[in-house]
Design an enzyme around this catalytic site. Structure first.
Site, PDB file in Angstrom:
ATOM      1  N   SER A 174      -4.216  -6.453   0.491  1.00  0.00           N
ATOM      2  CA  SER A 174      -5.112  -5.449   0.007  1.00  0.00           C
ATOM      3  C   SER A 174      -5.279  -4.198   0.249  1.00  0.00           C
ATOM      4  O   SER A 174      -6.436  -3.505   0.229  1.00  0.00           O
ATOM      5  CB  SER A 174      -6.437  -6.210   0.388  1.00  0.00           C
TER       6      SER A 174
ATOM      7  N   GLU B 265       4.163 -15.475   0.826  1.00  0.00           N
ATOM      8  CA  GLU B 265       4.403 -16.385  -0.169  1.00  0.00           C
ATOM      9  C   GLU B 265       5.622 -17.110  -0.017  1.00  0.00           C
ATOM     10  O   GLU B 265       5.599 -18.245  -0.430  1.00  0.00           O
ATOM     11  CB  GLU B 265       4.085 -15.830  -1.286  1.00  0.00           C
TER      12      GLU B 265
ATOM     13  N   LYS C 119       5.443  -9.103  -7.544  1.00  0.00           N
ATOM     14  CA  LYS C 119       5.492 -10.591  -7.693  1.00  0.00           C
ATOM     15  C   LYS C 119       5.724 -11.157  -8.568  1.00  0.00           C
ATOM     16  O   LYS C 119       6.450 -10.575  -9.744  1.00  0.00           O
ATOM     17  CB  LYS C 119       4.181 -10.902  -7.228  1.00  0.00           C
TER      18      LYS C 119
ATOM     19  N   ASN D 211       5.121  -4.513  -4.770  1.00  0.00           N
ATOM     20  CA  ASN D 211       5.550  -5.871  -5.116  1.00  0.00           C
ATOM     21  C   ASN D 211       4.844  -6.392  -6.281  1.00  0.00           C
ATOM     22  O   ASN D 211       3.750  -6.753  -6.129  1.00  0.00           O
ATOM     23  CB  ASN D 211       5.323  -6.735  -3.698  1.00  0.00           C
TER      24      ASN D 211
ATOM     25  N   GLU E 184       2.094  -7.827   7.190  1.00  0.00           N
ATOM     26  CA  GLU E 184       1.100  -8.096   6.056  1.00  0.00           C
ATOM     27  C   GLU E 184       0.324  -9.500   6.698  1.00  0.00           C
ATOM     28  O   GLU E 184       0.786 -10.752   6.665  1.00  0.00           O
ATOM     29  CB  GLU E 184       1.918  -8.674   5.009  1.00  0.00           C
TER      30      GLU E 184
ATOM     31  N   HIS F  59       8.679 -12.521   2.630  1.00  0.00           N
ATOM     32  CA  HIS F  59       7.188 -12.547   2.408  1.00  0.00           C
ATOM     33  C   HIS F  59       6.230 -13.686   2.726  1.00  0.00           C
ATOM     34  O   HIS F  59       7.045 -14.843   2.434  1.00  0.00           O
ATOM     35  CB  HIS F  59       6.823 -12.028   0.677  1.00  0.00           C
TER      36      HIS F  59
ATOM     37  N   GLY G  56      -4.097 -10.529  -1.143  1.00  0.00           N
ATOM     38  CA  GLY G  56      -4.535 -10.859  -2.360  1.00  0.00           C
ATOM     39  C   GLY G  56      -6.041 -11.529  -2.216  1.00  0.00           C
ATOM     40  O   GLY G  56      -6.869 -11.951  -3.031  1.00  0.00           O
TER      41      GLY G  56
HETATM   42  P1  PGA Z   1      -1.833  -7.452  -2.175  1.00  0.00           P
HETATM   43  O1  PGA Z   1      -0.373  -7.997  -1.754  1.00  0.00           O
HETATM   44  O2  PGA Z   1      -1.671  -5.848  -2.315  1.00  0.00           O
HETATM   45  O3  PGA Z   1      -2.020  -8.104  -3.527  1.00  0.00           O
HETATM   46  O4  PGA Z   1      -2.639  -7.990  -1.153  1.00  0.00           O
HETATM   47  C1  PGA Z   1       0.550  -7.666  -0.898  1.00  0.00           C
HETATM   48  C2  PGA Z   1       1.804  -8.163  -0.713  1.00  0.00           C
HETATM   49  O5  PGA Z   1       1.715  -9.271  -0.943  1.00  0.00           O
HETATM   50  O6  PGA Z   1       2.491  -7.667  -0.356  1.00  0.00           O
END
Ligand code: PGA
Length: 251
Positions: free
Chosen positions: A214, A98, A11, A9, A168, A96, A174
């Site tokens: 992460s 976010e 983003k 992803n 997740e 997601h 993140g």
């Molecule tokens: P990250 O994000 O690996 O940067 O923690 C995962 C995600 O949001 O899908």
């Protein structure tokens, strides 16, 4: 046997040239993979077409990060599932954290997006996961069960079969603080149990459940070794081809 999937992803990162370059680097290193793990690259809308052209002729798939809940019309700024499909994507991330947090997407809206995706032949990667306060309050099973039931339980078994789930935990996204392999396994097994109750054990056993948050080369092997973890949804580490491939090589 469930499909192993590692999805990147991206983003809101990369421009079109950087995206194509990243895809080329992933293609170049794909030959080192030990298993037939499916790779999915998930760039911003603007370069799905370019990335899809770049990976055409390989087994690498391309996805979008979101889609509209409507099929077309006067919805300024939205992108329909059919449009995503038409530029070469096969997958779409739905729900997601976010999107849930910054765009106030809730489980019922996400159900409508999932149906749009399915109606247009896209594979939804449905994200679920609890926030830190929900984990600390011991409510994480309830939160995830509600996300699963409210967004997926109106699907038919045939539709459900086409869904990929990504667990997740929001506190791991993140932050550099991944869930432990045990925490991931515990929740993945729980999700499978919830699905089995509604759709039957066979169907539940066939659904790929990815871990996200992460995930990096240093922790992927331990997490992917768990029996109910079928791969990963990778954010930050998917922007570095070496890391993305190293994660995909962690089964
Ligand atoms: P990250 O994000 O690996 O940067 O923690 C995962 C995600 O949001 O899908």
């Amino acid at each position: 046997m469930r499909k192993q999937i590692v999805a990147g992803n991206w983003k809101m990162n990369t421009n079109i040239a950087e995206g194509a370059e990243l895809a080329k680097m992933v293609i170049a290193q794909k030959t080192t993979l030990k298993t037939d793990v499916e790779l999915v690259l998930i760039p911003p809308f603007t370069h799905i077409h370019e990335v899809a052209k770049t990976v055409s002729g390989t087994t690498i798939k391309v996805g979008a990060q979101n889609c509209a809940e409507w099929s077309k019309g006067a919805y300024t700024g939205e992108v329909a599932a059919s449009m995503i499909k038409a530029v070469g994507a096969t997958h779409v991330v739905i729900g997601h954290s976010e999107r849930r947090e910054y765009f106030k997407e809730d489980n019922h809206l996400l159900y409508r997006k999932i149906k749009e995706a399915l109606n247009n032949g896209l594979t939804p990667i449905y994200c679920c996961g609890e926030k830190l306060d929900e984990r600390e309050a011991g409510k994480y099973f309830d939160v995830v069960e509600q996300q699963i039931s409210e967004s997926l339980f109106e699907l038919t078994g045939e539709q459900m079969q086409k869904i990929v789930i990504a667990y997740e935990p929001v506190w791991a996204i993140g932050t550099g603080r991944n869930a432990t392999a045990e925490q991931a396994q515990e929740m993945h097994a729980y999700i499978r149990k919830v699905l089995a109750k509604k759709f039957g054990q066979d169907l539940a056993n066939s659904i790929s459940i990815l871990y996200g948050g992460s995930c990096k080369p240093s922790n992927a092997a331990e997490i992917f070794a768990k029996p109910d973890v079928d791969g990963g949804l990778i954010g930050g580490a998917s922007l570095v081809a070496d890391d993305f491939i190293a994660i995909a090589n962690s089964f």
